[in-house]
Design an enzyme around this catalytic site. Structure first.
Site, short mmCIF file in Angstrom:
data_model
loop_
_atom_site.label_atom_id
_atom_site.label_comp_id
_atom_site.label_asym_id
_atom_site.label_seq_id
_atom_site.Cartn_x
_atom_site.Cartn_y
_atom_site.Cartn_z
N CYS A 90 0.83 -1.21 0.00
CA CYS A 90 0.00 0.00 0.00
C CYS A 90 0.86 1.26 0.00
O CYS A 90 1.56 1.55 0.97
CB CYS A 90 -0.92 -0.04 1.23
N CYS A 93 -0.05 3.87 2.74
CA CYS A 93 0.37 3.38 4.06
C CYS A 93 1.83 3.76 4.33
O CYS A 93 2.19 4.10 5.46
CB CYS A 93 0.21 1.87 4.15
#
Length: 167
Positions: A90, A93
């Site tokens: 991600c 993230c």
């Protein structure tokens, strides 16, 4: 690379300094040298008189290992805890994680941060209703206080963490 150069520089200077000291008059050099053996920094018998300054760095976050670890370190925690549900793949993230750690570090030990990889701990992600990453959940005393999904700016993160701490 810089660390290696620094250690080499300190090593060179300390050896040159010890060689310049007179062997019989200096308590510093005689404390390191025995009367029968020459000084060798490579032998385990001899140590430097003082160590380099050591600073300990307290971690502001921890990785959750399993469900038991989550229960012990998050749900039963006396401190409020921010839970960062993330994934290795991600992109957002990877941006949010360090910014969250910075916001938590500003609280100087008043809040902890748990990182949960949803690929490794799918059961926790399902239990807390995580459907997208990054998801951040604020928990105090085992109860969910607040949460958000996605990236926030630094001011919003500071505000979120301060609200959790109660400031």
């Amino acid at each position: 690379m810089a660390h290696r150069l620094l250690v080499r520089r300190i090593w060179t200077l300390s050896v040159k300094y010890l060689r310049c000291l007179p062997a019989s008059t200096s308590s510093f050099s005689t404390s390191l040298r025995s009367s029968t053996t020459p000084l060798s920094f490579l032998s385990p018998k001899h140590t430097l008189p003082r160590s380099l300054p050591h600073t300990s760095r307290r971690e502001v976050s921890f990785n959750v290992q399993d469900h038991e670890d989550f229960t012990e370190r998050v749900i039963k925690s006396e401190l409020p805890v921010l839970i960062d549900f993330h994934a290795q793949w991600c992109g957002p993230c990877k941006i949010l994680g360090p910014r969250l750690e910075k916001a938590v570090a500003k609280q100087k030990g008043k809040v902890a941060m748990a990182k949960v990889d949803i690929d490794d701990h799918t059961d926790l992600a399902i239990e807390y209703g995580v459907s997208a990453v990054p998801t951040v959940i604020a928990m105090r005393g085992g109860d969910v206080i607040d949460q958000f999904v996605g990236i926030k700016d630094d001011e919003a993160l500071d505000s979120f963490v301060s609200k959790l701490v109660g400031q």
